[in-house]
Design a protein around this motif. Structure first.
Motif, PDB file in Angstrom:
ATOM      1  N   ARG A 292       0.868  -1.204   0.057  1.00 60.05           N
ATOM      2  CA  ARG A 292       0.005   0.016  -0.201  1.00 60.05           C
ATOM      3  C   ARG A 292       0.904   1.168  -0.053  1.00 60.05           C
ATOM      4  O   ARG A 292       2.091   1.210   0.168  1.00 60.05           O
ATOM      5  CB  ARG A 292      -1.051  -0.086   1.128  1.00 60.05           C
ATOM      6  CG  ARG A 292      -1.940  -1.131   1.364  1.00 60.05           C
ATOM      7  CD  ARG A 292      -3.011  -0.811   0.070  1.00 60.05           C
ATOM      8  NE  ARG A 292      -4.097  -1.859   0.125  1.00 60.05           N
ATOM      9  CZ  ARG A 292      -4.112  -2.987  -0.252  1.00 60.05           C
ATOM     10  NH1 ARG A 292      -3.065  -3.553  -0.813  1.00 60.05           N
ATOM     11  NH2 ARG A 292      -5.134  -3.758  -0.432  1.00 60.05           N
ATOM     12  N   SER A 293       0.199   2.391  -0.540  1.00 63.55           N
ATOM     13  CA  SER A 293       1.094   3.647  -0.587  1.00 63.55           C
ATOM     14  C   SER A 293       1.676   3.922   0.921  1.00 63.55           C
ATOM     15  O   SER A 293       2.807   4.505   0.959  1.00 63.55           O
ATOM     16  CB  SER A 293       0.120   4.834  -0.981  1.00 63.55           C
ATOM     17  OG  SER A 293      -0.312   4.625  -2.410  1.00 63.55           O
ATOM     18  N   SER A 294       0.914   3.817   1.911  1.00 60.43           N
ATOM     19  CA  SER A 294       1.388   3.927   3.106  1.00 60.43           C
ATOM     20  C   SER A 294       2.999   3.346   3.475  1.00 60.43           C
ATOM     21  O   SER A 294       3.468   3.753   4.310  1.00 60.43           O
ATOM     22  CB  SER A 294       0.391   3.686   4.514  1.00 60.43           C
ATOM     23  OG  SER A 294      -0.834   4.135   4.127  1.00 60.43           O
ATOM     24  N   ASP A 295       2.909   2.138   3.059  1.00 63.36           N
ATOM     25  CA  ASP A 295       4.181   1.587   3.556  1.00 63.36           C
ATOM     26  C   ASP A 295       5.626   2.231   3.120  1.00 63.36           C
ATOM     27  O   ASP A 295       6.494   2.265   3.717  1.00 63.36           O
ATOM     28  CB  ASP A 295       4.195   0.138   2.780  1.00 63.36           C
ATOM     29  CG  ASP A 295       3.059  -0.565   2.904  1.00 63.36           C
ATOM     30  OD1 ASP A 295       2.503  -0.550   4.011  1.00 63.36           O
ATOM     31  OD2 ASP A 295       2.839  -1.470   2.109  1.00 63.36           O
ATOM     32  N   ILE A 296       5.452   2.963   2.093  1.00 59.73           N
ATOM     33  CA  ILE A 296       6.560   3.684   1.601  1.00 59.73           C
ATOM     34  C   ILE A 296       7.587   4.377   2.391  1.00 59.73           C
ATOM     35  O   ILE A 296       8.813   4.424   2.829  1.00 59.73           O
ATOM     36  CB  ILE A 296       6.502   4.315   0.189  1.00 59.73           C
ATOM     37  CG1 ILE A 296       6.126   3.195  -0.854  1.00 59.73           C
ATOM     38  CG2 ILE A 296       7.847   4.815  -0.394  1.00 59.73           C
ATOM     39  CD1 ILE A 296       5.535   3.900  -2.103  1.00 59.73           C
ATOM     40  N   ASP A 297       6.658   5.525   3.111  1.00 66.13           N
ATOM     41  CA  ASP A 297       7.217   6.451   4.153  1.00 66.13           C
ATOM     42  C   ASP A 297       7.533   5.567   5.364  1.00 66.13           C
ATOM     43  O   ASP A 297       8.645   6.012   6.192  1.00 66.13           O
ATOM     44  CB  ASP A 297       6.384   7.529   4.429  1.00 66.13           C
ATOM     45  CG  ASP A 297       6.613   8.696   3.369  1.00 66.13           C
ATOM     46  OD1 ASP A 297       7.439   8.656   2.499  1.00 66.13           O
ATOM     47  OD2 ASP A 297       5.785   9.614   3.421  1.00 66.13           O
ATOM     48  N   LEU A 298       6.733   4.615   5.634  1.00 67.36           N
ATOM     49  CA  LEU A 298       6.791   4.146   7.157  1.00 67.36           C
ATOM     50  C   LEU A 298       8.144   3.380   6.993  1.00 67.36           C
ATOM     51  O   LEU A 298       8.785   3.361   8.248  1.00 67.36           O
ATOM     52  CB  LEU A 298       5.725   3.302   7.227  1.00 67.36           C
ATOM     53  CG  LEU A 298       4.339   3.616   7.703  1.00 67.36           C
ATOM     54  CD1 LEU A 298       3.354   2.181   8.000  1.00 67.36           C
ATOM     55  CD2 LEU A 298       4.587   4.177   9.265  1.00 67.36           C
ATOM     56  N   ILE A 299       8.626   2.815   5.988  1.00 69.62           N
ATOM     57  CA  ILE A 299       9.918   2.005   6.396  1.00 69.62           C
ATOM     58  C   ILE A 299      11.229   2.896   5.535  1.00 69.62           C
ATOM     59  O   ILE A 299      12.278   2.348   5.557  1.00 69.62           O
ATOM     60  CB  ILE A 299       9.949   0.763   5.562  1.00 69.62           C
ATOM     61  CG1 ILE A 299       9.461   1.016   4.090  1.00 69.62           C
ATOM     62  CG2 ILE A 299       8.994  -0.180   6.110  1.00 69.62           C
ATOM     63  CD1 ILE A 299       9.344  -0.467   3.222  1.00 69.62           C
ATOM     64  N   GLY A 300      10.930   4.360   5.546  1.00 65.69           N
ATOM     65  CA  GLY A 300      12.034   5.122   5.080  1.00 65.69           C
ATOM     66  C   GLY A 300      13.120   5.499   5.772  1.00 65.69           C
ATOM     67  O   GLY A 300      13.896   5.983   5.504  1.00 65.69           O
ATOM     68  N   ASN A 301      12.831   5.201   7.162  1.00 67.38           N
ATOM     69  CA  ASN A 301      13.923   5.254   8.205  1.00 67.38           C
ATOM     70  C   ASN A 301      14.677   3.979   8.765  1.00 67.38           C
ATOM     71  O   ASN A 301      15.409   3.907   9.857  1.00 67.38           O
ATOM     72  CB  ASN A 301      13.260   6.000   9.450  1.00 67.38           C
ATOM     73  CG  ASN A 301      12.283   5.072  10.136  1.00 67.38           C
ATOM     74  OD1 ASN A 301      11.826   3.940   9.617  1.00 67.38           O
ATOM     75  ND2 ASN A 301      11.638   5.645  11.050  1.00 67.38           N
ATOM     76  N   LEU A 302      14.764   2.985   7.920  1.00 62.10           N
ATOM     77  CA  LEU A 302      15.367   1.641   8.305  1.00 62.10           C
ATOM     78  C   LEU A 302      16.697   1.467   7.309  1.00 62.10           C
ATOM     79  O   LEU A 302      17.082   0.467   7.293  1.00 62.10           O
ATOM     80  CB  LEU A 302      14.294   0.758   8.039  1.00 62.10           C
ATOM     81  CG  LEU A 302      13.205   0.568   8.847  1.00 62.10           C
ATOM     82  CD1 LEU A 302      12.166  -0.457   8.361  1.00 62.10           C
ATOM     83  CD2 LEU A 302      13.482   0.140  10.400  1.00 62.10           C
ATOM     84  N   ASP A 303      16.938   2.442   6.604  1.00 62.56           N
ATOM     85  CA  ASP A 303      18.513   2.627   5.939  1.00 62.56           C
ATOM     86  C   ASP A 303      18.212   1.568   4.845  1.00 62.56           C
ATOM     87  O   ASP A 303      19.319   0.420   4.861  1.00 62.56           O
ATOM     88  CB  ASP A 303      19.562   2.255   7.127  1.00 62.56           C
ATOM     89  CG  ASP A 303      19.399   3.379   8.110  1.00 62.56           C
ATOM     90  OD1 ASP A 303      19.546   4.418   7.803  1.00 62.56           O
ATOM     91  OD2 ASP A 303      19.391   2.985   9.273  1.00 62.56           O
ATOM     92  N   ARG A 304      17.368   1.394   4.049  1.00 66.99           N
ATOM     93  CA  ARG A 304      17.391   0.537   2.813  1.00 66.99           C
ATOM     94  C   ARG A 304      17.230  -0.787   3.253  1.00 66.99           C
ATOM     95  O   ARG A 304      17.872  -1.770   3.003  1.00 66.99           O
ATOM     96  CB  ARG A 304      18.753   0.711   1.920  1.00 66.99           C
ATOM     97  CG  ARG A 304      18.195   0.174   0.463  1.00 66.99           C
ATOM     98  CD  ARG A 304      19.436   0.613  -0.446  1.00 66.99           C
ATOM     99  NE  ARG A 304      19.374   0.386  -1.750  1.00 66.99           N
ATOM    100  CZ  ARG A 304      19.810  -0.775  -2.231  1.00 66.99           C
ATOM    101  NH1 ARG A 304      20.739  -1.578  -1.710  1.00 66.99           N
ATOM    102  NH2 ARG A 304      19.485  -0.955  -3.582  1.00 66.99           N
TER     103      ARG A 304
END
Length: 399
Positions: free
Chosen positions: A169-181
């Motif tokens: 879902r679209s929500s996922d992209i920003d949620l995992i943006g702070n996990l260093d790839r």
């Protein structure tokens, strides 16, 4: 009676985990494409409500090296895990800690990137969940039709299998943006969300693994579960071994109990078609999860639980990529509650950019608020959807 977690993890040596499922996969999330069907290795959940405890130190046995020819990854019991995560704090510990849990890394921290899996939670056909209890962090957000879906983050420990795996879902992209790839495993998506995911991959936000592209051989359909698309699974341990990159930095701060914390028995998050309860278990010293008024059990009959429950009140908008789906806005700031150690603290959360960690401050004093070391579930709720449970409501849930 509350008991210690019966799923003592075992080390899974790289030769075993390197075994990959041979498959030819195609099609998107919820499709009926042909994928391998694997017989389940665990029984249907028993009618127990055991809550996994993190208050005791458990000796962790190890396995001997085995050949991938004799034990392929698809036949190792589902309780086997990659890495041995510490499940309790150690007084006076000054060594390394796992970045996403803050727990002592007695065998050292993992150099692998985080693995993120999109996990279904649509209705009873999604049950039981497999591998969710091992997640360091679980995000839960609204999707279409008034229900929620999970985004499970693994690093200190990776179970052999995770499921049911569902579409992104679209929500996922920003949620995992702070996990260093991290590596992101999901079961396809519609075209619009797929384009968003591909753009994020191109920008280096994460490495995508799905049934229609790279990593499709890690996905399979599990025999004995509900019909497609509720039977999709991922060989998560093998995927983690194959992943390359750097480990995540901490996304939460861990520390002492806030001075302003007040004792509570539980909390309810009520979505349009979902009632979610968290009840403090004194015996396990954790928050026990209830789903539609009954304990939410995993595939081994153990009630899912968390050391921290972080309720973040966020805004939702209609996804530009999928007009049927709400998109959580997880950057900016807002109000929330932190549940830890049988208490609740009113917090203000802030995260200016997707690459930033979560910052929590006391909504009265402005002092920084810390999580308890352990596993954390994050509820992305709309304002006014959550309430503190009274004793009668707790009694109805716990019997």
């Amino acid at each position: 009676m509350l008991m210690s977690d019966p799923r003592t993890p075992f080390r899974l040596l790289a030769p075993v985990l390197g075994a990959v499922l041979a498959a030819s996969a195609c099609g998107g999330g919820g499709s009926s494409q042909t994928l391998p069907t694997i017989a389940p290795t665990t029984a249907i959940p028993a009618s127990t409500t055991t809550v996994a405890s993190t208050t005791t130190v458990v000796e962790v046995p190890t396995t001997e090296a085995v050949s991938v020819d004799t034990v392929p990854a698809t036949t190792v019991p589902a309780t086997t895990t990659l890495g041995v995560a510490t499940t309790t704090t150690i007084n006076g510990w000054t060594g390394a800690v796992h970045p996403l849990t803050g727990l002592p890394a007695t065998d050292g921290t993992s150099g692998r990137p985080a693995l993120v899996v999109k996990v279904g939670n649509n209705d009873s056909r999604s049950l039981p969940h497999v591998g969710l209890e091992a997640a360091d962090v679980v995000y839960e957000a609204h999707i279409e039709n008034g229900v929620t879906r999970f985004l499970a983050v693994y690093h200190s420990e990776v179970p052999l299998r995770v499921g049911p795996v569902r579409s992104a879902r679209s929500s996922d992209i920003d949620l995992i943006g702070n996990l260093d790839r991290p590596t992101f495993a999901y079961w396809g998506s519609n075209e619009g969300v797929g384009n968003e995911v591909e753009a994020a991959v191109d920008q280096g936000t994460f490495v995508g693994m799905t049934t229609t592209g790279d990593g499709q051989h890690f996905f399979f359909r599990a025999e004995g579960r509900a019909e497609t698309p509720y039977d999709g699974m991922v060989d998560s341990a093998a995927m983690a071994v194959a992943s390359t990159g750097s480990p995540p930095d901490p996304i939460f701060a861990f520390g002492p109990l806030p001075a302003s914390a007040i004792p509570i028995r539980g909390l309810r998050w009520e979505a349009p078609r979902r009632i979610i309860d968290w009840v403090w278990s004194h015996g396990a010293a954790r928050w026990a999860r209830y789903h539609q008024g009954v304990p939410l059990l995993d595939d081994l009959g153990v009630q899912l639980a968390a050391d921290n429950v972080l309720v973040l009140f966020v805004d939702y908008r209609r996804s530009a990529a999928d007009f049927m789906s709400p998109q959580a806005l997880s950057t900016g700031s807002g109000d929330g509650w932190l549940l830890r150690d049988g208490t609740a603290t009113g917090v203000t959360w802030s995260r200016p950019f997707a690459a930033d960690r979560w910052m929590l401050t006391d909504d009265d004093t402005g002092a920084e608020v810390f999580l308890r070391p352990g596993r954390t579930w994050v509820a992305l709720a709309r304002l006014s959807e959550a309430e503190i449970l009274d004793p009668d409501q707790v009694a109805q849930l716990t019997g």
